[in-house]
Design a protein around this motif. Structure first.
Motif, mmCIF file in Angstrom:
data_model
loop_
_atom_site.group_PDB
_atom_site.id
_atom_site.type_symbol
_atom_site.label_atom_id
_atom_site.label_comp_id
_atom_site.label_asym_id
_atom_site.label_seq_id
_atom_site.Cartn_x
_atom_site.Cartn_y
_atom_site.Cartn_z
ATOM 1 N N UNK A 61 34.837 0.196 39.879
ATOM 2 C CA UNK A 61 35.773 1.205 39.386
ATOM 3 C C UNK A 61 36.419 0.702 38.107
ATOM 4 N N UNK A 62 36.431 1.556 37.079
ATOM 5 C CA UNK A 62 37.009 1.225 35.784
ATOM 6 C C UNK A 62 38.139 2.184 35.445
ATOM 7 N N UNK A 63 38.989 1.743 34.533
ATOM 8 C CA UNK A 63 39.905 2.620 33.826
ATOM 9 C C UNK A 63 39.552 2.519 32.347
ATOM 10 N N UNK A 64 39.256 3.662 31.729
ATOM 11 C CA UNK A 64 38.885 3.704 30.315
ATOM 12 C C UNK A 64 39.791 4.714 29.627
ATOM 13 N N UNK A 65 40.652 4.230 28.721
ATOM 14 C CA UNK A 65 41.562 5.135 28.044
ATOM 15 C C UNK A 65 42.451 5.904 29.007
ATOM 16 N N UNK A 66 42.832 5.268 30.106
ATOM 17 C CA UNK A 66 43.679 5.913 31.104
ATOM 18 C C UNK A 66 42.949 6.827 32.056
ATOM 19 N N UNK A 67 41.622 6.916 31.920
ATOM 20 C CA UNK A 67 40.829 7.770 32.798
ATOM 21 C C UNK A 67 40.001 6.916 33.761
ATOM 22 N N UNK A 68 39.867 7.329 35.023
ATOM 23 C CA UNK A 68 39.040 6.566 35.958
ATOM 24 C C UNK A 68 37.554 6.830 35.745
ATOM 25 N N UNK A 69 36.767 5.799 35.916
ATOM 26 C CA UNK A 69 35.307 5.906 35.907
ATOM 27 C C UNK A 69 34.790 5.188 37.140
ATOM 28 N N UNK A 70 34.108 5.923 38.012
ATOM 29 C CA UNK A 70 33.673 5.412 39.304
ATOM 30 C C UNK A 70 32.158 5.238 39.330
ATOM 31 N N UNK A 71 31.654 4.717 40.446
ATOM 32 C CA UNK A 71 30.208 4.542 40.606
ATOM 33 C C UNK A 71 29.481 5.849 40.312
ATOM 34 N N UNK A 72 28.408 5.759 39.549
ATOM 35 C CA UNK A 72 27.526 6.865 39.157
ATOM 36 C C UNK A 72 28.111 7.752 38.070
ATOM 37 N N UNK A 73 29.306 7.432 37.557
ATOM 38 C CA UNK A 73 29.789 8.120 36.369
ATOM 39 C C UNK A 73 29.078 7.556 35.138
ATOM 40 N N UNK A 74 29.011 8.391 34.094
ATOM 41 C CA UNK A 74 28.298 8.048 32.862
ATOM 42 C C UNK A 74 29.262 8.181 31.697
ATOM 43 N N UNK A 75 29.335 7.151 30.876
ATOM 44 C CA UNK A 75 30.254 7.120 29.748
ATOM 45 C C UNK A 75 29.467 7.140 28.445
ATOM 46 N N UNK A 76 29.988 7.871 27.456
ATOM 47 C CA UNK A 76 29.353 7.951 26.145
ATOM 48 C C UNK A 76 30.373 7.548 25.092
ATOM 49 N N UNK A 77 29.994 6.582 24.240
ATOM 50 C CA UNK A 77 30.851 6.141 23.146
ATOM 51 C C UNK A 77 30.032 6.163 21.858
ATOM 52 N N UNK A 78 30.631 6.718 20.796
ATOM 53 C CA UNK A 78 29.900 6.866 19.532
ATOM 54 C C UNK A 78 30.749 6.346 18.381
#
Length: 251
Positions: A198-215
């Protein structure tokens, strides 16, 4: 830093062998209904798993480079070049350069999880080249640990796995609880799949099987709230050739 989080429920889904194999697709085919589209030469990305074991029967591929990475368990692979079944286990990877045509089949043994990711190496060239494939065992990939962050280089510096697709780098990151950052490059897009934790990215949670995009960022910073495994694919925003996705109007 701007990071888009694609939740598991918003990703495309798939199934094989009467539901014995299930798929979560951070980047599915255009007709599958997920919210993401191909970016540059990254065309498709699926997380497939089977609790009971299942078979994806023999089927053809052409042109694309197809990388399979075993997240957990064991899979067995067959193709018409080797004409034999071969096992791949946790941490192993395979690259199929499908070229002018190859057929293959896959068995997921009970408990197996894999990524399968497709890249466009310039189909106008690759479709003219004989197909081939490479298997790489887990212990052949370089591993670097720094400041509590362990990076396994799947494609990139000193990795034995080489793609023809321009600008691709792939790594698996492991970390404990704490604050971490991954350096990134301008003019590039990063796709991050949370394998576990489990992550926090920019105050938002990101859990198992979530996908993050950064550009176009300088780094991706996050807080790991549990032990975390993240699989990261870096691609160039632009490549020197017209991609298949562009030619089909789906990029």
């Amino acid at each position: 830093m701007s990071v888009q989080i694609i939740k598991k429920q918003d990703q495309a889904k798939g199934a094989f062998d009467f539901g014995r194999i299930l798929e979560n697709k951070p980047l599915g085919f255009p007709h599958e209904g997920g919210v993401t589209k191909p970016v540059s030469n990254l065309f498709y990305w699926a997380h497939a798993w089977s609790d009971t074991g299942g078979l994806i029967g023999e089927h053809p591929h052409q042109g694309f480079e197809i990388m399979s990475y075993v997240i957990d368990g064991t899979i067995s692979h067959y193709d018409n070049k080797m004409a034999a079944w071969k096992n791949l286990s946790k941490g192993d990877a395979q690259l199929i350069k499908s070229g002018n045509g190859i057929t293959h089949a896959e068995k997921l043994l009970p408990g197996a999880h894999i990524f399968q990711i497709w890249f466009d190496p310039n189909l106008s060239n690759s479709l003219k080249i004989p197909a081939n494939y490479t298997d790489v065992p887990a212990d052949s990939f370089p591993v670097v640990t720094e400041n509590g962050l362990t990076k396994k280089v799947v494609v990139g510096e000193n990795s034995p796995l080489n793609l023809d697709s321009e600008g691709v780098e792939i790594a698996e990151y492991r970390m404990g609880v704490g604050n971490f950052s991954i350096p990134t490059a301008k003019d590039s897009t990063y796709g991050l799949y949370v394998v576990s934790g489990e992550l926090q990215v920019g105050g938002q949670p990101a859990l198992s099987d979530d996908y993050l995009i950064s550009k176009d960022a300088d780094e991706i910073s996050f807080e790991a709230q549990k032990d975390v495994v993240v699989f990261v694919v870096k691609i160039n925003n632009e490549v020197s050739y017209r991609t298949y996705a562009q030619s089909q109007g789906i990029a």
